[in-house]
Design an enzyme around this catalytic site. Structure first.
Site, mmCIF file in Angstrom:
data_model
loop_
_atom_site.group_PDB
_atom_site.id
_atom_site.type_symbol
_atom_site.label_atom_id
_atom_site.label_comp_id
_atom_site.label_asym_id
_atom_site.label_seq_id
_atom_site.Cartn_x
_atom_site.Cartn_y
_atom_site.Cartn_z
ATOM 1 N N GLU A 1 1.105 -1.013 0.159
ATOM 2 C CA GLU A 1 -0.075 0.133 -0.145
ATOM 3 C C GLU A 1 0.943 1.448 -0.303
ATOM 4 O O GLU A 1 0.922 1.853 0.633
ATOM 5 C CB GLU A 1 -1.017 -0.305 1.419
ATOM 6 C CG GLU A 1 -2.466 -0.888 0.771
ATOM 7 C CD GLU A 1 -3.383 -1.108 2.428
ATOM 8 O OE1 GLU A 1 -4.289 -1.944 1.785
ATOM 9 O OE2 GLU A 1 -2.731 -0.091 3.423
ATOM 10 N N GLU B 1 -5.184 -8.586 0.553
ATOM 11 C CA GLU B 1 -5.580 -8.084 1.866
ATOM 12 C C GLU B 1 -7.345 -8.147 1.501
ATOM 13 O O GLU B 1 -7.150 -7.104 0.838
ATOM 14 C CB GLU B 1 -5.212 -6.819 2.222
ATOM 15 C CG GLU B 1 -4.000 -7.262 3.522
ATOM 16 C CD GLU B 1 -3.583 -5.561 3.662
ATOM 17 O OE1 GLU B 1 -4.721 -4.928 4.224
ATOM 18 O OE2 GLU B 1 -2.578 -5.518 4.030
#
Length: 450
Positions: free
Chosen positions: A163, A355
């Site tokens: 991320e 995720e």
């Protein structure tokens, strides 16, 4: 059959969120150690000093993974546990910890999927400029080379960055995350470029030095544009919205992904950012676009888009009372169909959902169990959409539930629980939630029982 027989059914964690042992066995400080000690930055002053104490309790945690039946486990390494000052002297105790963990996973039939960086940048390097320093990508490559030399005889699945939109956007733009900087756009875009160079240099390290053939990817994030209807106009509008870049905002896929997959920053981003653009070279873009094998996607929710009167994307306001998680993220199962579809369509790479999960109101009930029916329903709905993507031709390699166990959720401290395993942070007692037992059946049947 929608999912491959060797589909990577897993769960994910990150080092700072679960390991604890923040100041023992030679670990150096990270930006999160400092950030947690700044008043008002983290909910109720929580820190990752102890977290889930995974550093000491890893045998129990691996045993719980085996009980659930995980086929794969995604985890990150603490850069400053391995190189306390970020470069230079290697901390043997830190490397030995990951040695033991990897061996235990493999002995338990669990495939390690290793992430080099999940936000815990070494504090000593931050004091030298961090991601703004032109040498930052070389520091990262030095760290990566140490890890690859030690673990690549057993680890084959690798992710570079987790991320980057968050650790750059929230860490250096808004200041909501460590290191807490609030920089102007030109400086933020320099940090973006250096982080992408770090990604590329690490891919090169893996290709050159890994002892077993590496399977390399990364794990960006972002909300997914979902067409309001199946009308082709709405689908086209959602696609355009997903790949758009707004002036001043890093919350997109394309500014990050195009350099990695095509070797160029997208023209629409150059127009959006204008004079804020950093100076780059052809050689740097070649490094950034070093070939990867799969595209990891962290997906939690989406937003609905329809075609306006002119055919351009229109965001549809969410209605009052729509389902949301404890974190107030909208429950949007369709995101796990459209997100993989958009990325696979554009870049033609296999997809791994690195995720996905939800924060729920979880506690130990009077019967000693943790009942979390909302999480079961949430994951069921999302997996059905991922199955739909696989059945439509998207090459999906794996799914990693966020997260294995309740943990330190960054600026939110310990108030949100995402885990399949409940953790009592006072006693460190672990309790498998109902969702863990449900997920075990999903894995056993390769999701054909959904």
């Amino acid at each position: 059959m929608s999912f491959k027989p060797d589909f990577a059914w897993g769960a994910a964690t990150s080092a700072y969120q679960i390991e604890g042992a923040a100041a023992i066995d030679g670990r150096g400080p990270s930006v999160w150690d400092r950030f947690c000690r700044q008043p008002g930055k983290v909910f109720e002053g929580h820190t990752g000093d102890v977290a889930c104490d995974h550093y000491h309790r890893w045998p129990e945690d691996v045993a719980l993974m085996r009980e659930i039946g995980l086929k794969a486990y995604r985890f990150s390494l603490s850069w400053s546990r391995i190189l306390p000052e970020g470069t230079g002297k290697v901390n043997e105790q830190g490397l030995a910890f990951y040695d033991r963990l990897v061996d235990a996973l493999l002995e338990g039939g669990i495939d390690p999927w290793l992430t080099f960086f999940h936000w815990d940048y070494p504090l000593f390097l931050q004091r030298r400029g961090g991601w703004l320093n032109a040498d930052s990508s070389k520091w990262f490559a030095e760290y990566s080379a140490v890890v690859v030399d030690r673990l690549s005889d057993r680890v084959t699945n690798w992710m570079t960055l987790n991320e980057p939109q968050c650790f750059i956007g929230l860490g250096h733009g808004t200041g909501m995350h460590a290191p807490g900087d609030q920089m102007d756009l030109p400086h933020v875009l320099v940090a973006v470029h250096n982080a992408l160079l770090a990604h590329g240099r690490t891919v090169q390290v893996l290709r050159a030095q890994a002892k077993k053939t590496p399977h390399v990817g990364w794990a960006p994030t972002g909300d997914v544009a979902v067409p309001l209807t199946d009308d082709p106009a709405d689908i086209a509008a959602a696609r355009e919205a997903y790949w758009s870049i707004q002036p001043g905002s890093l919350w997109n896929q394309r500014w990050w992904a195009d350099p990695v997959l095509t070797g160029k920053y997208p023209e629409i981003g150059c127009e959006a950012y204008g004079d804020a653009l950093p100076v780059t070279t052809d050689e740097e873009m070649k490094i950034i676009s070093s070939p990867i094998d799969f595209y990891g996607m962290n997906i939690y929710n989406g937003y609905f888009v329809r075609a306006g009167a002119d055919g351009k994307p229109e965001h549809v306001m969410r209605q009052p009372g729509v389902p949301t998680s404890h974190f107030q993220w909208r429950v949007t199962p369709e995101a796990l169909y459209w997100g993989p579809r958009w990325v696979h369509e554009r870049y033609a790479k296999p997809i791994a959902i690195t995720e996905n999960g939800m924060a729920s109101h979880d506690w130990v009930a009077l019967d000693g169990a943790v009942h979390d029916p909302q999480r079961i329903d949430y994951v069921n709905r999302y997996l059905r959409q991922l199955k739909r993507a696989a059945e439509s031709g998207v090459d999906v390699e794996g799914y990693f539930h966020w997260t294995l166990m309740d943990n330190f959720e960054w600026a939110e401290g310990y108030r949100y629980r995402f885990g399949l395993i409940h953790v009592d942070f006072e006693t460190q007692k672990r309790t498998l939630k109902d969702s863990a037992r449900w997920y075990s059946e999903v894995i056993k049947h390769n999701a054909e029982n959904l």
